[in-house]
Design a protein around this motif. Structure first.
Motif, PDB file in Angstrom:
ATOM      1  N   UNK A 329       0.840  -1.196   0.000  1.00 27.90           N
ATOM      2  CA  UNK A 329       0.000   0.000   0.000  1.00 27.90           C
ATOM      3  C   UNK A 329       0.878   1.250   0.000  1.00 27.90           C
ATOM      4  N   UNK A 330       0.285   2.356  -0.333  1.00 30.74           N
ATOM      5  CA  UNK A 330       1.005   3.632  -0.334  1.00 30.74           C
ATOM      6  C   UNK A 330       1.327   4.061   1.092  1.00 30.74           C
ATOM      7  N   UNK A 331       2.488   4.670   1.257  1.00 31.25           N
ATOM      8  CA  UNK A 331       2.836   5.345   2.498  1.00 31.25           C
ATOM      9  C   UNK A 331       2.753   6.845   2.223  1.00 31.25           C
ATOM     10  N   UNK A 332       1.688   7.496   2.670  1.00 29.24           N
ATOM     11  CA  UNK A 332       1.483   8.907   2.336  1.00 29.24           C
ATOM     12  C   UNK A 332       2.331   9.863   3.161  1.00 29.24           C
ATOM     13  N   UNK A 333       3.122   9.352   4.105  1.00 31.78           N
ATOM     14  CA  UNK A 333       3.894  10.234   4.977  1.00 31.78           C
ATOM     15  C   UNK A 333       5.204  10.694   4.344  1.00 31.78           C
ATOM     16  N   UNK A 334       5.607  10.056   3.232  1.00 32.44           N
ATOM     17  CA  UNK A 334       6.814  10.477   2.531  1.00 32.44           C
ATOM     18  C   UNK A 334       6.530  10.502   1.030  1.00 32.44           C
ATOM     19  N   UNK A 335       7.301  11.279   0.305  1.00 31.03           N
ATOM     20  CA  UNK A 335       7.176  11.290  -1.141  1.00 31.03           C
ATOM     21  C   UNK A 335       7.666   9.949  -1.692  1.00 31.03           C
ATOM     22  N   UNK A 336       6.930   9.382  -2.615  1.00 31.39           N
ATOM     23  CA  UNK A 336       7.284   8.105  -3.248  1.00 31.39           C
ATOM     24  C   UNK A 336       7.447   6.986  -2.215  1.00 31.39           C
ATOM     25  N   UNK A 337       6.451   6.863  -1.339  1.00 28.93           N
ATOM     26  CA  UNK A 337       6.531   5.875  -0.280  1.00 28.93           C
ATOM     27  C   UNK A 337       5.584   4.696  -0.480  1.00 28.93           C
ATOM     28  N   UNK A 338       6.036   3.503  -0.071  1.00 25.67           N
ATOM     29  CA  UNK A 338       5.208   2.302  -0.040  1.00 25.67           C
ATOM     30  C   UNK A 338       5.424   1.586   1.279  1.00 25.67           C
ATOM     31  N   UNK A 339       4.415   0.823   1.696  1.00 24.10           N
ATOM     32  CA  UNK A 339       4.517  -0.041   2.875  1.00 24.10           C
ATOM     33  C   UNK A 339       4.114  -1.447   2.483  1.00 24.10           C
ATOM     34  N   UNK A 340       4.696  -2.446   3.175  1.00 22.06           N
ATOM     35  CA  UNK A 340       4.321  -3.838   2.895  1.00 22.06           C
ATOM     36  C   UNK A 340       4.654  -4.715   4.087  1.00 22.06           C
ATOM     37  N   UNK A 341       4.085  -5.917   4.055  1.00 26.63           N
ATOM     38  CA  UNK A 341       4.240  -6.919   5.104  1.00 26.63           C
ATOM     39  C   UNK A 341       4.931  -8.129   4.484  1.00 26.63           C
ATOM     40  N   UNK A 342       6.021  -8.585   5.100  1.00 22.07           N
ATOM     41  CA  UNK A 342       6.841  -9.655   4.522  1.00 22.07           C
ATOM     42  C   UNK A 342       7.065 -10.744   5.562  1.00 22.07           C
ATOM     43  N   UNK A 343       6.792 -12.002   5.204  1.00 20.70           N
ATOM     44  CA  UNK A 343       7.026 -13.118   6.118  1.00 20.70           C
ATOM     45  C   UNK A 343       7.788 -14.231   5.401  1.00 20.70           C
ATOM     46  N   UNK A 344       8.542 -15.007   6.185  1.00 12.64           N
ATOM     47  CA  UNK A 344       9.273 -16.154   5.641  1.00 12.64           C
ATOM     48  C   UNK A 344       9.633 -17.104   6.777  1.00 12.64           C
ATOM     49  N   UNK A 345       9.857 -18.354   6.422  1.00 14.00           N
ATOM     50  CA  UNK A 345      10.338 -19.353   7.370  1.00 14.00           C
ATOM     51  C   UNK A 345      11.819 -19.076   7.616  1.00 14.00           C
ATOM     52  N   UNK A 346      12.153 -18.649   8.816  1.00 10.88           N
ATOM     53  CA  UNK A 346      13.530 -18.252   9.127  1.00 10.88           C
ATOM     54  C   UNK A 346      14.503 -19.414   9.158  1.00 10.88           C
TER      55      UNK A 346
END
Length: 372
Positions: A329-346
């Motif tokens: 999703x967009x991160x509106x707090x910075x110019x050209x920003x995105x946010x995401x959630x990342x998971x993996x088996x460590x």
């Protein structure tokens, strides 16, 4: 049926991709190698043995090595073969081609150079060699070309588990829009602290339900029904060493010009690390284009539905090979920003699988045992 009840069944089916990422299933054109697994009785060592078998890595012999205390015990190699563990401190590495090492940094500091001097290539999963300028730090989906640098010392370093999954997700985005800054908060499972960490979570949880006193041995505070913003030792600037690792390793693997700040938190989950990542790019990158780049990337699975169950959690990624990305999703707090959630088996992509993938590229492109 609930709209995303298919997710668990779908995730289980993702195992069919094993062998399709770096390595690309070409092992049939390579003659067999003698492979030693150091730390074979630990969580990561056992995963390495399992993955070598699953991916049909071309071995003539696999030698499991561990401390004197574990010598003589048995470990599984695949479903049918049982191997007897040998002592690391008396083992002669002469004739061994590849060493997959995960015994702890102090042990690696002693035995990895000895194995390399005997002619083996060591793929080390500890922190000891990662920032050595003469040792390549490798994630095969991100910088496989760095493997060629192994000739300087005969050692290749496996990055930190939290760094690995993050850079796998960052690489395809960095290629299309160039990342300036990363702000990441990790939610790291207790298996990252080894068997002792998993045992402590289990025992403390049982003690809570049985109204018994809780014992702390591995973690600085209670881990059951709690979160601990403290992984590894504190450094002078207030960061922990785990947070420092994510900064310097990302720069070494991906781009030295990326600014990174991390907050690393231990959570009461047995297997699977999660990361909330906020990115700032040099140029605009839409959510749609980011999603498309991630879907096209090797080793990444995007499951991003804006509805109940439309994302992946560590419980669902345990036992899987890919890095899973959700909530783009967009991160509106910075110019050209995105946010995401990342998971993996460590234990898999964050450690054992990455090491085996490095070995696959090493065998296919750098070592001599190829069929004529």
């Amino acid at each position: 049926m609930r709209p995303f009840l298919f997710l668990q069944r779908g995730l289980m089916g993702l195992r069919t991709n094993r062998g399709a990422d770096p390595g690309k299933g070409k092992s049939e054109v390579i003659m067999g190698y003698r492979v030693a697994v150091v730390g074979a009785t630990g969580n990561v060592g056992r995963e390495i043995l399992q993955i070598l078998s699953e991916r049909q890595f071309p071995v003539d012999e696999v030698v499991p090595l561990a401390s004197e205390r574990s010598a003589g015990s048995e470990v599984s190699f695949g479903e049918d073969e049982v191997l007897k563990v040998r002592r690391l401190d008396t083992f002669d590495f002469k004739g061994i081609d590849i060493v997959l090492s995960s015994p702890g940094a102090k042990v690696s500091a002693v035995f990895a150079p000895k194995a390399a001097a005997a002619g083996a290539v060591v793929i080390d999963n500890t922190s000891h060699f990662r920032m050595d300028p003469d040792v390549p730090l490798v994630v095969p989906e991100v910088n496989p070309q760095a493997i060629a640098g192994y000739k300087k010392k005969g050692i290749i370093a496996n990055p930190n588990c939290s760094t690995i999954q993050m850079v796998v997700a960052l690489k395809p985005l960095h290629e299309v829009a160039k990342i300036k800054r990363v702000v990441v908060s990790t939610y790291q499972s207790v298996s990252g602290a080894g068997k002792e960490g998993m045992d402590e979570l289990f025992n403390q949880t049982r003690s809570v339900y049985m109204n018994q006193s809780l014992e702390r041995k591995k973690f600085t505070k209670q881990i059951a029904f709690n979160v601990i913003p403290h992984i590894d030792v504190f450094m002078q600037d207030g960061a922990t060493k785990e947070e420092w690792k994510m900064v310097v390793e990302t720069k070494k693997i991906l781009d030295p010009n990326i600014d990174v700040i991390a907050t690393c938190v231990r959570v009461p989950v047995f297997i699977g690390h999660s990361e909330a990542i906020n990115l700032e790019f040099e140029s605009e990158l839409s959510v749609e284009n980011a999603r498309a780049a991630l879907r096209a990337a090797q080793g990444v699975t995007v499951i991003d539905h804006r509805a109940d169950e439309g994302y992946v959690t560590p419980h669902e990624c345990a036992g899987e090979d890919d890095v899973f990305v959700s909530r783009i999703r967009k991160d509106p707090t910075v110019k050209n920003g995105l946010a995401m959630w990342v998971v993996a088996d460590n234990l898999r992509k964050g450690a054992a699988l990455n090491a085996v993938q490095i070995a696959e590229v090493l065998a296919q492109e750098h070592l001599a045992k190829k069929a004529a």
